[in-house]
Design a protein around this motif. Structure first.
Motif, PDB file in Angstrom:
ATOM      1  N   LEU A 253     -37.565   5.936  27.025  1.00  0.00           N
ATOM      2  CA  LEU A 253     -36.545   6.171  26.007  1.00  0.00           C
ATOM      3  C   LEU A 253     -35.826   4.895  25.604  1.00  0.00           C
ATOM      4  CD1 LEU A 253     -34.943   8.298  24.355  1.00  0.00           C
ATOM      5  CD2 LEU A 253     -33.367   8.440  26.300  1.00  0.00           C
ATOM      6  N   THR A 254     -35.541   4.038  26.568  1.00  0.00           N
ATOM      7  CA  THR A 254     -34.661   2.893  26.300  1.00  0.00           C
ATOM      8  C   THR A 254     -35.378   1.555  26.157  1.00  0.00           C
ATOM      9  OG1 THR A 254     -34.313   2.566  28.684  1.00  0.00           O
ATOM     10  CG2 THR A 254     -32.751   4.000  27.532  1.00  0.00           C
ATOM     11  N   VAL A 255     -36.609   1.440  26.673  1.00  0.00           N
ATOM     12  CA  VAL A 255     -37.317   0.155  26.638  1.00  0.00           C
ATOM     13  C   VAL A 255     -38.650   0.278  25.902  1.00  0.00           C
ATOM     14  CG1 VAL A 255     -38.306  -1.737  27.981  1.00  0.00           C
ATOM     15  CG2 VAL A 255     -36.217  -0.603  28.779  1.00  0.00           C
ATOM     16  N   ALA A 256     -39.585   1.045  26.467  1.00  0.00           N
ATOM     17  CA  ALA A 256     -40.934   1.103  25.895  1.00  0.00           C
ATOM     18  C   ALA A 256     -40.934   1.671  24.488  1.00  0.00           C
ATOM     19  CB  ALA A 256     -41.840   1.932  26.801  1.00  0.00           C
ATOM     20  N   GLY A 257     -40.174   2.755  24.261  1.00  0.00           N
ATOM     21  CA  GLY A 257     -40.126   3.359  22.935  1.00  0.00           C
ATOM     22  C   GLY A 257     -39.599   2.410  21.867  1.00  0.00           C
ATOM     23  N   ALA A 376     -41.730   8.697  22.292  1.00  0.00           N
ATOM     24  CA  ALA A 376     -41.589   9.105  20.898  1.00  0.00           C
ATOM     25  C   ALA A 376     -40.121   9.169  20.501  1.00  0.00           C
ATOM     26  CB  ALA A 376     -42.263  10.459  20.679  1.00  0.00           C
ATOM     27  N   ALA A 377     -39.294   9.709  21.402  1.00  0.00           N
ATOM     28  CA  ALA A 377     -37.856   9.773  21.123  1.00  0.00           C
ATOM     29  C   ALA A 377     -37.269   8.372  21.028  1.00  0.00           C
ATOM     30  CB  ALA A 377     -37.149  10.575  22.219  1.00  0.00           C
ATOM     31  N   GLY A 378     -37.702   7.470  21.899  1.00  0.00           N
ATOM     32  CA  GLY A 378     -37.216   6.092  21.855  1.00  0.00           C
ATOM     33  C   GLY A 378     -37.577   5.398  20.556  1.00  0.00           C
TER      34      GLY A 378
END
Length: 422
Positions: A253-257, A376-378
């Motif tokens: 959510l916070t890095v990869a996305g 996906a959300a990220g």
């Protein structure tokens, strides 16, 4: 889990599903079954890399707005994310080999109809969306079996995962390049989708030719819902497993996305699209290096070693967030790609050697579904957040999150102290 290995016999996998038992082939890595699986995975990843290029060429070339490409890709990823859990249950119930053959058949049909549609002219966007969804359903049926097939075709599971990771990285780079070449020579997307269909045909034939020895004692199966619940119980019973995936949801959510779209925006705006493409190739080369490193190193505590390697992702975030020079960006992409590839080999090998065979497909499906949804959300949130605080600030905030992720992975005793299984 026993570390003894049974010899595969040249018989079809048609016997009833079995409980955990000896799983891997004896002998060297490149036995008959592994060669077939290797070819199936290599050509399928190569084909998947063609799809975004083909969709963009076909839809934009027909005068469609750029948003239709995003909608077509979403039509693929939506069914995949929703149905992959059921794909895991079906793979455990009917055997992964059968489900993977069915999946390749679905994707072959979808890609073939797309090839004919684009070759004939300008297909309706709803036809493209529907056929993309068919391919997504096929991917949902195929993906859960990837994890459980590896320990059944390879005596050395880590080595097999490392070899597959190297070749997947190479095919991820080669697929889009080949698609671009075909579009340039043929002038349309139809030829690319025809080549894409051929890759699924090759993959399906290879999976059909696999001959796997039935495992252990017969397993009593319940309803689909009951098996989903049973898979959840297997999942929550292993603190190292759910611990890593819980941490990974935060990472996604916070890095990869956010990292992928923000990297594309920053590099393209600052240095041009050509530089961005070159940096993605460098990232792929890093993935190859990480896979090769995993071929050589065999840490006694693979998850701990993989967590330390993830500090390479921090390097990539720092050079991006600080807007460094192109050579520095290249170094960051290489190190980040190598670090992530090494972690993936350690993680895949650990799951495949510690989880019972009769639950492996479902547990892998939980892993894929959760990771995919959070990434996906990220990606969806990256743009709005970056508009408010700046893309560089989002990436630099990811540095702190990434360090915390590594710290928690190493601080959690079940994860840090989990030993490798030979």
């Amino acid at each position: 889990m026993t570390d003894k290995r049974a010899r595969f016999q040249d018989i079809p996998e048609e016997a009833p599903e079995r409980a955990p038992g000896p799983r891997a082939a004896s002998g060297g890595l490149w036995n008959h079954n592994f060669r077939l699986f290797f070819v199936a995975r290599t050509v399928a990843v190569f084909g998947d890399g063609m799809v975004p290029v083909a969709l963009a060429a076909g839809l934009l070339g027909a005068g469609r707005p750029g948003s239709t490409v995003g909608y077509a890709l979403a039509a693929w990823i939506g069914p995949f994310a929703v149905l992959v859990l059921f794909g895991g249950v079906l793979a455990d119930r009917f055997t992964p080999r059968r489900m993977m053959i069915l999946a390749d058949g679905l994707r072959l049909v979808g890609a073939s109809v797309l090839a004919l549609s684009f070759a004939a002219g300008d297909p309706s966007v709803w036809v493209v969306y529907g056929l993309s969804a068919v391919s997504g359903i096929g991917a949902a049926l195929f993906q859960p079996g990837v994890a459980s097939i590896v320990p059944r075709v390879a005596h050395d599971v880590q080595k097999a995962n490392a070899v597959l990771r190297v070749c997947e990285a190479l095919m991820t780079m080669a697929g889009p390049a080949f698609a671009g070449l075909v579009v340039g020579l043929s002038g349309g997307a139809g030829a690319v989708f025809a080549a894409n269909a051929a890759t699924f045909g090759v993959s399906g034939v290879c999976m059909f030719l696999l001959r796997l020895f039935p495992e252990g004692d017969p397993v009593k199966r319940g309803s689909l819902l009951a098996e989903l619940v049973d898979g959840w119980h297997e999942f929550t019973a292993r603190s190292w497993l759910w611990g890593v995936i819980a941490i990974w949801t935060v990472y996604g959510l916070t890095v990869a996305g956010p990292m992928m779209p923000l990297t594309a925006v920053l590099v393209t705006e600052g240095h041009g699209a050509g530089t961005y493409g070159a940096l993605m190739a460098v990232n792929g080369a890093g993935s190859v290096a990480g896979g090769l490193l995993a071929l050589r190193l065999r840490p006694g505590r693979p998850l701990a070693a993989g967590a330390v390697a993830l500090l390479g992702v921090v390097v990539n975030l720092v050079v991006l967030g600080l807007g460094m020079s192109v050579p520095a960006l290249g170094a960051g992409q290489f190190v980040g790609g190598a670090a992530f590839a090494f972690w993936l080999v350690m993680w895949s090998t650990t799951v495949q050697t510690h989880v019972p065979a009769d639950a492996l497909n479902r547990l892998h499906a939980y892993d894929v579904s959760g990771s995919l949804l959070m990434m996906a959300a990220g990606r969806a949130l990256a743009g709005p957040v970056a508009e408010r605080v700046g893309a560089e600030q989002v990436l630099l905030a990811g540095v702190g999150v990434m360090v915390a992720v590594v710290g928690v992975l190493l601080g959690a005793r079940p994860i840090r102290e989990l030993r490798r299984v030979e």
